[in-house]
Write a protein that holds these residues in place. Structure first.
Motif, mmCIF file in Angstrom:
data_model
loop_
_atom_site.group_PDB
_atom_site.id
_atom_site.type_symbol
_atom_site.label_atom_id
_atom_site.label_comp_id
_atom_site.label_asym_id
_atom_site.label_seq_id
_atom_site.Cartn_x
_atom_site.Cartn_y
_atom_site.Cartn_z
ATOM 1 N N GLU A 1 11.903 11.417 -12.128
ATOM 2 C CA GLU A 1 10.886 11.280 -13.553
ATOM 3 C C GLU A 1 11.784 10.566 -14.205
ATOM 4 O OE1 GLU A 1 12.301 14.184 -11.956
ATOM 5 O OE2 GLU A 1 11.215 16.232 -11.995
ATOM 6 N N GLU A 2 12.930 10.138 -13.832
ATOM 7 C CA GLU A 2 13.487 8.877 -15.212
ATOM 8 C C GLU A 2 13.320 7.610 -14.576
ATOM 9 O OE1 GLU A 2 17.191 11.877 -15.831
ATOM 10 O OE2 GLU A 2 16.845 10.263 -14.500
ATOM 11 N N MET A 3 12.602 7.289 -13.069
ATOM 12 C CA MET A 3 12.272 5.940 -12.814
ATOM 13 C C MET A 3 11.057 5.175 -13.775
ATOM 14 S SD MET A 3 14.691 6.447 -10.269
ATOM 15 C CE MET A 3 14.330 4.606 -9.531
ATOM 16 N N PHE A 4 9.961 5.628 -14.617
ATOM 17 C CA PHE A 4 9.082 5.232 -14.973
ATOM 18 C C PHE A 4 9.813 4.296 -16.512
ATOM 19 C CE2 PHE A 4 4.855 6.835 -13.551
ATOM 20 C CZ PHE A 4 4.956 6.391 -12.571
ATOM 21 N N MET A 5 10.930 5.217 -16.908
ATOM 22 C CA MET A 5 12.118 4.570 -18.055
ATOM 23 C C MET A 5 12.449 3.438 -17.808
ATOM 24 S SD MET A 5 15.286 5.045 -19.346
ATOM 25 C CE MET A 5 16.467 6.055 -18.318
ATOM 26 N N TRP A 6 13.246 3.210 -16.623
ATOM 27 C CA TRP A 6 14.456 2.532 -16.210
ATOM 28 C C TRP A 6 12.664 1.268 -15.952
ATOM 29 C CZ3 TRP A 6 18.792 3.011 -17.463
ATOM 30 C CH2 TRP A 6 19.270 3.796 -17.141
ATOM 31 N N ALA A 7 11.669 1.714 -15.665
ATOM 32 C CA ALA A 7 10.587 0.550 -15.346
ATOM 33 C C ALA A 7 10.413 0.057 -16.526
ATOM 34 C CB ALA A 7 9.822 0.983 -14.503
ATOM 35 N N LYS A 8 10.343 0.740 -17.350
ATOM 36 C CA LYS A 8 9.910 0.392 -19.325
ATOM 37 C C LYS A 8 10.659 -0.675 -19.119
ATOM 38 C CE LYS A 8 8.038 2.492 -23.318
ATOM 39 N NZ LYS A 8 9.712 1.918 -24.258
ATOM 40 N N GLN B 1 10.125 0.109 -6.497
ATOM 41 C CA GLN B 1 11.055 -1.011 -5.652
ATOM 42 C C GLN B 1 10.124 -1.953 -6.694
ATOM 43 O OE1 GLN B 1 8.701 -1.346 -1.301
ATOM 44 N NE2 GLN B 1 8.816 -3.291 -1.455
ATOM 45 N N PHE B 2 9.733 -2.338 -7.112
ATOM 46 C CA PHE B 2 9.495 -3.682 -8.000
ATOM 47 C C PHE B 2 9.997 -4.383 -9.319
ATOM 48 C CE2 PHE B 2 6.492 -3.595 -4.919
ATOM 49 C CZ PHE B 2 6.379 -5.553 -4.335
ATOM 50 N N LEU B 3 10.378 -2.429 -9.823
ATOM 51 C CA LEU B 3 10.571 -2.600 -11.222
ATOM 52 C C LEU B 3 12.221 -1.495 -11.765
ATOM 53 C CD1 LEU B 3 8.063 -1.709 -13.524
ATOM 54 C CD2 LEU B 3 8.847 -4.180 -13.473
ATOM 55 N N ALA B 4 11.702 0.001 -11.282
ATOM 56 C CA ALA B 4 13.400 0.341 -11.487
ATOM 57 C C ALA B 4 14.457 0.430 -10.984
ATOM 58 C CB ALA B 4 12.894 1.883 -11.546
ATOM 59 N N ILE C 1 0.579 -0.781 0.242
ATOM 60 C CA ILE C 1 0.140 0.139 -0.092
ATOM 61 C C ILE C 1 0.726 1.183 0.041
ATOM 62 C CG2 ILE C 1 -1.963 0.944 1.649
ATOM 63 C CD1 ILE C 1 -2.653 -1.323 2.628
ATOM 64 N N GLY C 2 0.805 1.733 -1.501
ATOM 65 C CA GLY C 2 1.890 2.962 -0.284
ATOM 66 C C GLY C 2 1.157 4.180 -2.296
ATOM 67 N N THR C 3 2.518 4.849 -2.563
ATOM 68 C CA THR C 3 2.375 5.330 -3.720
ATOM 69 C C THR C 3 2.657 5.080 -4.922
ATOM 70 O OG1 THR C 3 4.846 6.557 -3.674
ATOM 71 C CG2 THR C 3 2.778 7.557 -3.164
ATOM 72 N N ILE C 4 2.481 5.050 -6.542
ATOM 73 C CA ILE C 4 2.468 5.212 -7.558
ATOM 74 C C ILE C 4 3.897 4.961 -8.364
ATOM 75 C CG2 ILE C 4 2.247 4.776 -9.852
ATOM 76 C CD1 ILE C 4 -0.906 5.855 -9.771
ATOM 77 N N HIS C 5 4.734 6.239 -7.652
ATOM 78 C CA HIS C 5 6.069 6.167 -7.969
ATOM 79 C C HIS C 5 6.823 5.337 -6.933
ATOM 80 C CE1 HIS C 5 7.112 9.359 -10.516
ATOM 81 N NE2 HIS C 5 6.005 10.013 -10.180
ATOM 82 N N GLY C 6 6.384 5.274 -5.519
ATOM 83 C CA GLY C 6 6.988 4.386 -5.245
ATOM 84 C C GLY C 6 6.935 2.552 -5.032
ATOM 85 N N PHE C 7 6.000 2.615 -6.325
ATOM 86 C CA PHE C 7 5.718 1.089 -6.503
ATOM 87 C C PHE C 7 6.247 0.648 -7.562
ATOM 88 C CE2 PHE C 7 4.120 -2.141 -9.673
ATOM 89 C CZ PHE C 7 3.481 -3.186 -8.705
ATOM 90 N N VAL C 8 6.919 1.529 -8.805
ATOM 91 C CA VAL C 8 7.411 1.289 -9.285
ATOM 92 C C VAL C 8 8.830 1.282 -9.131
ATOM 93 C CG1 VAL C 8 8.105 2.555 -11.733
ATOM 94 C CG2 VAL C 8 5.826 2.607 -11.230
#
Length: 677
Positions: free
Chosen positions: A220-227, A125-128, A116-123
């Protein structure tokens, strides 16, 4: 227990489960059922398929979500698969801690296997972060300000012998806050006007490479690493869906296009999707770009048959619903219902409401808050003034321009401090972290937000170490500090003593006391970082700010410390919290004053036809009115008892400077009163 390859079967929710959750949360027996047992909330609780919930302001959306989570946690039987709850803030987690923290189900929800947390925190912790670690990248800190400071310093160093004109341009860019960001893992830059073969482009690109090698990253760049991880290893998507077969997305209307895209890819695309239930209200989508001419894409993309509506608000009465309803973007298809208020300890002297529009000019603008305060004292009892929440908010609160008045909130109160009102503030100093945290605790009535914000500031200081040793921070900041200090009992005791003094005793330091305390924070941060704290930005981060000074006895503060405007009359006093509309989204107030501000045009003046109910719903002619309508709809649906507006008197005057009686009559027919300040 679910076998490895068995499909996920969600728990069934019964009427008995709903009764249990209602009692657990201390709510009325029919809170989720309604008087006739046919409330749409019951269906939302019981349905375990994929759907969206469109919830009006004050519909109890968060409470409904917490109730459903409590029921699910109580019946959950999977040891390695959990529930995922995502939003933009930790509001859902805070609500669970507040209402279920002492219960077994509350403890279950806040721990593995649930998230249970933020979208950024989830991305992250589990991806980026796992992907970056697999590439042997050190993770020192994820902080855009610190990372940008590192990159710009490198650019200045590499270009120090270039022309003075170029140095001036680069300095202006840095001071203006321009960011050096990457858009792909090959370090291609985003939003850079220079060609890829130019020397400056290569220097900027090198700064990004070096910052990554040193462990500095931008939010801002963490979604890029997750992708990149999902592109490279698509199986990670199924792994996450197996780990989280049931997900809830809160405040979905505030998702950006990139957030929507990545969440859909993680949970729902290409078959074998997880069950996903999303909660939001597109009428309150105020975090998309103000220049956007329409609602952000993919807010509620699921077919209408899978969309549930909660149109009735328990926050306010039908009178306030009627006054604010025309500003709804969906006013033509869904009328707002007011079934409240149900606030204990709050009572009005006026049964029909004193909903008032204050009319002011440039000479009387500084008396608007006093006029509102006087109305509050005349409207509410002493007990109601003690228990109530009274606010004054405006769309624009930072002073970017001064004409034509009023442009921003500070025009009404010069001592207003914009930095203290952010929903999730990013203070520029440790003192601001302390003040913001104490303010959040005071509003919530619990100490945890203050401890968490102070610990967050301490971690940010720890990230200013020269040594790239990883600053380990997972989950709550306060717990992470205790974990980092567990082998240093003396330092841990010092940290807890500081928290007790600040949070419990509320002993805010004076200038001299802060000078003495700063080395203590340096020492604590160096223990957390396992390295000395000696970077120049650390000195700036620990600077004293005059706004934080505590007035001596019998002295008046010279500046605003908490954005609370205090009005008194005949021995009675009322505190009015002043802020931006964005900062109060999701809150409930006893009374709200919506202030006129300026964005391309004066906002309330621009949507006057909606206030008068001459228009309703989306505006097709003036596209900027759509974000205006959403923002002011949020503001006007905060109060339980009293709604007020502050508008320029000139908007109501004819060519001779007299009040236009036709306009006044229209307002009074709608239920508004007016007062010339």
């Amino acid at each position: 227990m679910m076998e490895n390859n068995a499909p996920f079967v969600p728990p069934e929710i019964t009427d008995a489960d709903i009764e249990w959750a209602t009692e657990l949360l201390g709510l009325p027996k029919n809170a989720f059922l309604g008087e006739d047992g046919d409330d749409p909330r019951k269906e939302v609780l019981k349905d375990m398929t994929t759907f969206d919930v469109s919830a009006c302001p004050g519909s109890g959306k968060t409470t409904l979500l917490v109730a459903k989570l409590a029921i699910l946690a109580n019946k959950w039987s999977h040891r390695t698969s959990g529930i995922c709850v995502l939003s933009h803030t930790n509001a859902a987690r805070d609500e669970i801690e507040k209402r279920l923290g002492s219960s077994a189900v509350g403890r279950q929800l806040l721990n593995y296997p649930h998230y249970i947390g933020t979208i950024h925190g989830f991305v992250d912790q589990f991806l980026a972060l796992p992907w970056l670690r697999s590439k042997n990248c050190p993770i020192k800190i994820i902080d855009t300000d610190i990372c940008q400071n590192f990159r710009w310093k490198y650019v200045f160093f590499r270009t120090s012998k270039w022309s003075s004109q170029m140095q001036k341009i680069l300095k202006e860019k840095s001071l203006r806050g321009d960011k050096i960001l990457i858009q792909s893992s090959d370090f291609t830059l985003t939003n850079v006007k220079y060609g890829e073969k130019t020397k400056l482009y290569k220097v900027m690109k090198d700064s990004c490479v070096l910052s990554t090698e040193k462990g500095y990253f931008c939010f801002e760049e963490m979604f890029m690493w997750a992708k990149e991880l999902m592109d490279t290893t698509p199986s990670i998507i199924l792994t996450i869906r197996k780990r989280f077969p049931l997900s809830f997305i809160d405040e979905v209307q505030d998702n950006s296009d990139s957030q929507t895209a990545i969440l859909q890819r993680i949970f729902t695309e290409n078959g074998n999707s997880a069950i996903q239930q999303r909660f939001g209200d597109e009428n309150q989508a105020i975090y998309s770009s103000p220049e956007s001419q329409s609602a952000p894409g993919n807010i509620l993309p699921i077919d209408e048959k899978n969309k549930k509506v909660l149109p009735n608000s328990h926050r306010f009465c039908q009178h306030i619903a009627d006054l604010s309803g025309p500003l709804s973007m969906t006013a033509d298809t869904c009328s707002l219902e007011g079934h409240g208020p149900k606030c204990r300890h709050i009572s009005c002297y006026s049964e029909d409401g004193n909903h008032t529009i204050f009319l002011f000019d440039d000479n009387s603008i500084n008396r608007v808050l006093d006029a509102f305060g006087h109305l509050l004292i005349a409207t509410f009892s002493d007990e109601s003034l003690r228990h109530g929440v009274f606010t004054a908010v405006g769309h624009i609160h930072k002073p970017k321009r001064d004409e034509p008045k009023p442009c921003h909130v500070q025009h009404y109160w010069p001592d207003y401090n914009p930095e203290l009102c952010k929903k999730e503030p990013r203070p520029s100093s440790l003192l601001q972290y302390i003040h913001v945290g104490l303010g959040k605790s005071q509003r919530a009535g619990i100490s945890h937000p203050a401890a968490e914000k102070i610990a967050e500031g301490l971690f940010r200081l720890a990230g200013m170490s020269e040594n790239p040793t990883r600053v380990s921070r997972r989950g709550f900041c306060h717990r992470s500090v205790l974990k980092a200090l567990e082998n240093r009992p003396k330092a841990k005791g010092v940290y807890l003593d500081l928290l007790h003094s600040l949070v419990v005793d509320r002993n805010l330091p004076t200038r001299d006391e802060w000078k003495a305390q700063s080395p203590i924070y340096y020492k604590l941060a160096s223990i957390i970082a396992e390295a000395p704290i000696n970077k120049p930005e650390a000195n700036s981060f620990l600077q004293w700010h005059e706004f934080a000074a505590i007035p001596q006895p019998d002295e008046e503060p010279t500046t605003c410390m908490d954005n609370i405007y205090r009005y008194s009359h005949d021995g009675r006093e009322v505190p009015i919290r002043v802020g931006s509309i964005h900062s109060v989204k999701g809150e409930t107030h006893t009374a709200t004053l919506v202030l006129e501000t300026y964005w391309h045009k004066h906002n309330l003046e621009s949507i006057f036809d909606w206030i008068c109910d001459n228009n309703a719903g989306c505006c097709k002619k003036e596209k900027r009115n759509n974000p205006r309508l959403k923002t002011h709809y949020v503001a006007m649906t905060r109060p339980t008892h009293l709604l007020c507006l502050a508008m320029k008197k000139s908007c109501f005057e004819d060519q001779e400077g007299n009040l236009n009686q036709e306009k006044i009559d229209k307002l009074t027919e709608r239920g508004w009163k007016y007062q010339v300040v």
